[in-house]
Motif scaffolding. Sequence first.
Motif, PDB file in Angstrom:
ATOM      1  N   ASP A 116       0.851  -1.185   0.000  1.00  0.00           N
ATOM      2  CA  ASP A 116       0.000   0.000   0.000  1.00  0.00           C
ATOM      3  C   ASP A 116       0.892   1.242   0.000  1.00  0.00           C
ATOM      4  N   PHE A 117       0.245   2.403  -0.199  1.00  0.00           N
ATOM      5  CA  PHE A 117       0.966   3.669  -0.269  1.00  0.00           C
ATOM      6  C   PHE A 117       0.499   4.613   0.835  1.00  0.00           C
ATOM      7  N   MET A 118       1.411   5.499   1.228  1.00  0.00           N
ATOM      8  CA  MET A 118       1.107   6.579   2.151  1.00  0.00           C
ATOM      9  C   MET A 118       1.693   7.864   1.577  1.00  0.00           C
ATOM     10  N   HIS A 119       1.293   8.990   2.151  1.00  0.00           N
ATOM     11  CA  HIS A 119       1.880  10.253   1.717  1.00  0.00           C
ATOM     12  C   HIS A 119       2.033  11.188   2.910  1.00  0.00           C
ATOM     13  N   ASP A 120       2.982  12.118   2.794  1.00  0.00           N
ATOM     14  CA  ASP A 120       3.214  13.134   3.811  1.00  0.00           C
ATOM     15  C   ASP A 120       3.931  14.295   3.139  1.00  0.00           C
ATOM     16  N   GLN A 121       4.345  15.300   3.932  1.00  0.00           N
ATOM     17  CA  GLN A 121       4.991  16.474   3.365  1.00  0.00           C
ATOM     18  C   GLN A 121       6.317  16.764   4.043  1.00  0.00           C
ATOM     19  N   LEU A 122       7.257  17.296   3.250  1.00  0.00           N
ATOM     20  CA  LEU A 122       8.491  17.817   3.809  1.00  0.00           C
ATOM     21  C   LEU A 122       8.210  19.179   4.434  1.00  0.00           C
ATOM     22  N   GLU A 123       9.183  19.726   5.165  1.00  0.00           N
ATOM     23  CA  GLU A 123       8.976  21.006   5.821  1.00  0.00           C
ATOM     24  C   GLU A 123       8.816  22.155   4.836  1.00  0.00           C
ATOM     25  N   ASP A 124       9.258  21.958   3.588  1.00  0.00           N
ATOM     26  CA  ASP A 124       9.087  23.002   2.579  1.00  0.00           C
ATOM     27  C   ASP A 124       7.770  22.870   1.822  1.00  0.00           C
ATOM     28  N   ARG A 126       6.611  20.225   0.027  1.00  0.00           N
ATOM     29  CA  ARG A 126       6.566  19.244  -1.039  1.00  0.00           C
ATOM     30  C   ARG A 126       6.033  17.909  -0.509  1.00  0.00           C
ATOM     31  N   THR A 127       5.179  17.268  -1.295  1.00  0.00           N
ATOM     32  CA  THR A 127       4.563  16.004  -0.901  1.00  0.00           C
ATOM     33  C   THR A 127       5.425  14.831  -1.363  1.00  0.00           C
ATOM     34  N   PHE A 128       5.634  13.875  -0.467  1.00  0.00           N
ATOM     35  CA  PHE A 128       6.345  12.651  -0.842  1.00  0.00           C
ATOM     36  C   PHE A 128       5.478  11.451  -0.510  1.00  0.00           C
ATOM     37  N   ARG A 129       5.880  10.290  -1.028  1.00  0.00           N
ATOM     38  CA  ARG A 129       5.087   9.078  -0.866  1.00  0.00           C
ATOM     39  C   ARG A 129       5.934   7.954  -0.296  1.00  0.00           C
ATOM     40  N   LEU A 130       5.258   7.037   0.390  1.00  0.00           N
ATOM     41  CA  LEU A 130       5.887   5.835   0.912  1.00  0.00           C
ATOM     42  C   LEU A 130       5.212   4.616   0.303  1.00  0.00           C
ATOM     43  N   PHE A 131       6.013   3.671  -0.126  1.00  0.00           N
ATOM     44  CA  PHE A 131       5.514   2.397  -0.639  1.00  0.00           C
ATOM     45  C   PHE A 131       5.869   1.324   0.381  1.00  0.00           C
ATOM     46  N   ASP A 147       9.861   8.380  -2.055  1.00  0.00           N
ATOM     47  CA  ASP A 147      10.227   9.252  -3.177  1.00  0.00           C
ATOM     48  C   ASP A 147       9.065  10.197  -3.450  1.00  0.00           C
ATOM     49  N   PHE A 148       9.328  11.203  -4.286  1.00  0.00           N
ATOM     50  CA  PHE A 148       8.269  12.132  -4.661  1.00  0.00           C
ATOM     51  C   PHE A 148       7.247  11.455  -5.585  1.00  0.00           C
ATOM     52  N   SER A 149       7.726  10.565  -6.436  1.00  0.00           N
ATOM     53  CA  SER A 149       6.853   9.860  -7.364  1.00  0.00           C
ATOM     54  C   SER A 149       7.251   8.393  -7.385  1.00  0.00           C
ATOM     55  N   LEU A 150       6.265   7.511  -7.370  1.00  0.00           N
ATOM     56  CA  LEU A 150       6.523   6.073  -7.380  1.00  0.00           C
ATOM     57  C   LEU A 150       5.690   5.422  -8.489  1.00  0.00           C
ATOM     58  N   PRO A 151       6.115   5.550  -9.721  1.00  0.00           N
ATOM     59  CA  PRO A 151       5.379   4.943 -10.839  1.00  0.00           C
ATOM     60  C   PRO A 151       5.469   3.424 -10.802  1.00  0.00           C
ATOM     61  N   SER A 152       4.712   2.780 -11.679  1.00  0.00           N
ATOM     62  CA  SER A 152       4.627   1.325 -11.658  1.00  0.00           C
ATOM     63  C   SER A 152       5.987   0.671 -11.885  1.00  0.00           C
ATOM     64  N   TYR A 232       9.195  17.026  11.573  1.00  0.00           N
ATOM     65  CA  TYR A 232       9.301  17.792  10.336  1.00  0.00           C
ATOM     66  C   TYR A 232      10.490  17.237   9.558  1.00  0.00           C
ATOM     67  N   TRP A 233      10.244  16.871   8.304  1.00  0.00           N
ATOM     68  CA  TRP A 233      11.272  16.224   7.499  1.00  0.00           C
ATOM     69  C   TRP A 233      11.927  17.235   6.566  1.00  0.00           C
ATOM     70  N   HIS A 234      13.282  17.213   6.561  1.00  0.00           N
ATOM     71  CA  HIS A 234      14.029  18.179   5.761  1.00  0.00           C
ATOM     72  C   HIS A 234      14.114  17.741   4.300  1.00  0.00           C
ATOM     73  N   ASP A 235      14.446  16.478   4.060  1.00  0.00           N
ATOM     74  CA  ASP A 235      14.555  15.991   2.688  1.00  0.00           C
ATOM     75  C   ASP A 235      14.244  14.502   2.648  1.00  0.00           C
ATOM     76  N   LEU A 236      14.238  13.934   1.423  1.00  0.00           N
ATOM     77  CA  LEU A 236      13.890  12.524   1.244  1.00  0.00           C
ATOM     78  C   LEU A 236      14.913  11.594   1.891  1.00  0.00           C
ATOM     79  N   ALA A 237      16.192  11.980   1.833  1.00  0.00           N
ATOM     80  CA  ALA A 237      17.226  11.129   2.415  1.00  0.00           C
ATOM     81  C   ALA A 237      17.001  10.939   3.910  1.00  0.00           C
TER      82      ALA A 237
END
Length: 272
Positions: A116-124, A126-131, A147-152, A232-237
């Motif tokens: 399944d997928f989840m989503h949240d936002q960085l402190e700036d 921007r929306t990111f997703r979790l797989f 990542d910001f985008s998780l295509p098939s 609060y998340w600074h970046d994807l890393a």
Amino acid sequence: MAQKAVTERGVCIRQACQAFGISESCYRYERKLDAENAEVANWLMKLTDNHRSWGFGLCYLYLRNVKGFKWNHKRVYRVYKELELNLRIKPRKRLVREKPEALTVPQGINQVWSMDFMHDQLEDGRTFRLFNVIDDFNREAIGMEVDFSLPSERVIRELKQIISWRGKPQVIRCADLGFCHNGPEYISSAIQNWAPEWGIRLEYIQPGNPQQNAYVERFNRTVRYEWLSQYYWHDLAEVQDFATKWMWSYNHDRPNMALDGFTPKQRLAMAA
């Protein structure tokens, strides 16, 4: 009073006990649990500080099953109440308005995975997703990709990486293609074509019934309340690093109520 008479007046213990009507064994009694109770309190404070969403049950099972302490639940709960940890506000339970179809309970490893997928936002902003991918048999988290985008194509690549060390599942349970509430990832025909080629059956839940994907939905809730929404998340890393460390802790250290208070790794070892 007897102790004061002995220390300050020089009265012998026998005479002091007779004078105040107590036995010598009562006079000589010393509490032996204070040190251990202090250790219990220290562990409870540490656990509830590091895991703010844990209640008494998870704390006790962690101390008993993961750390191996032999303290019984009455004693631990007595200290828990003295610390007033039982007064923390608990979220309301959601009402189940309809009865979904019975959930398939796998009897072995790699029989059924859920994703399944989840989503949240960085402190700036921007929306990111979790797989997220778990093995339904022992509720073990076997994949968390951020990542910001998780295509098939990215989803397929992540599943292949998990299969390379975990083995191939018989079934992967996921949201229905036509009514997916998590975005376009599952809608792509790439996943529908890839799964049969690898001998994997995709099992879709009924529209509007996320309870049929209850294992990973419950896992998502734990992710949300234990760490994802608390910082609060600074970046994807930073998110990926925390997710990887938390996943290890979830599998090895966190007692799971659905597994009778044992961790996913302990449940896997029991089945071996």
